[in-house]
Design an enzyme around this catalytic site. Structure first.
Site: not given
Lengths: 532, 106
Positions: A96, A172, A196
């Site tokens: 990420k 996210s 997330s």
């Protein structure tokens, strides 16, 4: 057979036994990325518009192919020399874009870091490298991880769900979940502050593990909510998630919240049976609160029936394997999870965002300015998207002395009550004595792109089943448990006491084994040819 | 329903956050903040009192699971050049900043 959809453990075995090289695996994966990912996310680029755009995944923000080739060649040399290349030898993975990796851009999905190249590497990434994994690139996310759909990223196009590219990936860690689901790397490193990792894992049909707070070092993460952030793996199966946790867990002198707690052998735990384990179900996780924008009121409804049925079916399978299912477990403070999160996460976010000023690093306004204050205002006003702005403004409102109504102290007390709910049900001498709690991961399956984005309250409430885990600091494992009638993945999560990741992985693995022959296990995202 | 965050309070928050908002963004942000406050207000109904403890991390940190603090020693950071070259404006190894304005505090 192509390697890009194989489990990480199988890829590592093939490489270690010299049936295939790490470079060959990498090249197949990079080809896969070229085939399905489409345009790489960029600041000021257009949203997806063309037919090709609309049917692509758009997981990536940076492709690190040269970096990856160097790592893969090193693994092949080690194998050739008879050295041990590590348990994740040659396994392609993504990170990420909130993890720093030396020499590679770290954007956090924001214009304000669009030109930032990290001068150091996050501990979790360093440990993946030590384990032999090969990082092929960084993947998209909500700006600074603020969101639950990955739509708030300033890097467009935003990720699309491989199971139905008209729908969100969740967030996210949306790029992470989408990449893993689409065969763009076997695993991904994500972060979980309010859900997330688990929510996008559920939306994209992958496994997602939020470790206990402090189980994995936060060093090298671009911070959101420092008392809540947890790095962890997304993978296509439970064994791979265990392998990653084994590699990245443990104390770290560079993070004072990385707990000094021995790391058990997670793989040794995996295949043990679950006979006699006490698994709870709680009504509090089968109803949802939502914000009605028309009336401005919070309302409560039962959860989506298909999701409830899927979770109850998991309980049925576990009972078949000898687990004791305990119903009506009370967690009375669950409903305060989101209000508490609105306070704590915003106060922490606003504090963490003050460092971005256009002076030390990152974007600086191109407009003229007279003095430092004007530089700050113009830089921050132009380079932060609406989500960071909302979080800063709310964080200041809730914590600044001049507006203080005691919300922050009240939220910290609510957090203690939420923690106390979990301590009660997991207490080995208490009334419930649970080993784990089984709940839906999300109130709905993946919603359409544009369907919720813009309504910041409704979006936040999509985390209501995951967020109490973060308040309590306990671990949570989300696994795929089936599909709804629209063909979208459904996720369920197991929550357990502090440092019980081994047990959660064992229960998840038991479910995988007992459902191995179920029809839904053979489904693949439409982007994957059936013969792959 | 009265807005918790009035136009004046909002302007003060924007100033404290050092933001110059693009045209048209203020109304959206203020509306969302007030909607969020509907949720935050739910906390008023929680039965807490002075005796209710607070939690800073969820998981407690004790002497058993906390690392020993590092020694407080100075060292040359190995990434000095990499860090400095991230700055938008540099001169002789120093980061250049514009004039620093001063204002009387309330």
């Amino acid at each position: 057979m192509k390697t890009y959809y194989l489990p990480a453990y199988a890829i590592a075995d093939l490489i270690k036994t010299r049936q295939i090289s790490a470079v060959e695996v990498l090249e197949e994966t990079l080809e896969r990325v070229r085939d399905v990912d489409g345009r790489v996310g960029q600041v000021d680029a257009s949203q997806a518009q063309s037919k090709e755009d609309l049917s692509s995944v758009h997981a990536f923000t940076t492709l690190a192919d040269e970096h990856a080739r160097g790592q893969a060649e090193k693994i092949d040399q080690m194998v050739k020399a008879g050295e041990s290349p590590g348990p994740l030898a040659g396994v392609p993975y993504t990170a990420k874009d909130i993890f720093t990796v030396k020499g590679i851009p770290a954007t956090a999905g924001s214009k304000i870091l669009s030109n930032y190249v990290a001068p150091y590497t996050a501990t979790a990434v360093e440990r993946m490298e030590t384990a032999g994994a090969v990082m092929i690139g960084k993947v998209n996310l909500d700006e600074f991880t603020y969101g639950s759909s990955s739509e708030s990223s300033a890097l467009k196009p935003v990720p699309r769900n491989p199971w139905d590219t008209s729908r969100v990936t969740g967030g996210s860690s949306g790029g992470s979940a989408a990449a893993v689901a689409a065969g763009e790397g076997a695993i991904s490193l994500g972060t979980d502050t309010g859900g997330s990792i688990r929510q996008p894992a559920a939306f994209c049909g992958t496994v997602g593990l939020k470790p206990t707070y402090g189980r994995v070092s936060r060093y090298g993460l671009i911070a959101f909510g420092s008392s809540l952030d947890c790095p962890g793996p997304l993978a296509r199966n439970v064994t791979d998630a265990a392998l990653v946790l084994q590699a990245i867990a443990g104390e770290d002198p560079r993070d004072n919240t990385a707990a000094v707690v021995p790391v058990p052998d997670y793989l040794a735990e995996l295949e043990k049976d679950i006979r006699g384990l006490r698994i709870g179900l709680s009504e509090e996780f089968f109803r949802v609160t939502y914000f009605d924008a028309d009336t401005g009121e919070l309302k409560e409804n039962p959860i989506d029936g298909e999701i409830k049925d899927a979770v109850l079916s998991v309980a049925g399978f576990l009972a078949q394997l000898g687990a004791d299912i305990v119903i009506d477990v009370p967690l009375p403070h669950t409903k305060y999870g989101i209000p508490t999160y609105f306070v704590i996460s915003r106060v922490e976010a606003s504090s963490n965002l003050l460092r971005y000023d256009g002076v030390k690093y990152g974007f600086r306004t191109e407009q003229p300015f007279e003095d430092l204050r004007e530089l700050y205002r113009k830089t921050r006003g132009a380079a932060f998207g609406v989500e960071p702005k909302l979080r800063m403004l709310m964080g200041i409102y809730l914590s600044a002395a001049q507006f203080d109504k005691g919300y922050y102290q009240r939220a910290l007390k609510a957090r203690a009550l939420i923690r106390s709910d979990f301590e009660t049900i997991f207490d080995p001498k208490g009334n419930y004595r649970l080993d784990a709690l089984l709940t839906p991961t999300t109130p709905t399956t993946a919603f359409p792109i544009g369907g919720v984005y813009g309504d910041s309250v409704l979006m936040q409430y999509s985390d209501q089943l995951t967020v109490t885990t973060n308040h309590a600091g306990i671990p949570g494992l989300s696994i795929p448990v089936g599909f709804d009638k629209k063909g979208l993945p459904i996720g369920a999560q197991f929550l357990g006491p502090d440092y019980s990741e081994g047990l959660l992985l064992r229960v998840g693995r038991a479910f995988e084994k007992v459902t191995a022959n179920e029809e839904w296990r053979n489904r693949r995202p439409p982007l994957l040819p059936a013969n792959d | 329903m009265t807005d918790k965050i009035s136009v004046d309070v909002f302007k003060r928050l924007v100033d404290l956050a050092s933001l110059e908002l693009p045209e048209g963004e203020s109304e959206y942000l203020r509306k969302e903040l007030n909607n969020q406050m509907v949720s935050v207000e739910v906390l008023e109904s929680i039965p807490v009192d002075a005796e209710t403890g607070t939690a800073a991390h969820g998981i407690p940190y004790t002497a058993m699971n906390s690392p020993v603090p590092r020694e407080d020693v100075t060292r040359q950071d190995p990434h000095r050049e990499d860090i400095l070259k991230q700055a938008p404006e540099l001169e002789d190894g120093y980061i250049v900043v514009p004039d620093i304005s001063h204002e009387e505090l309330d």
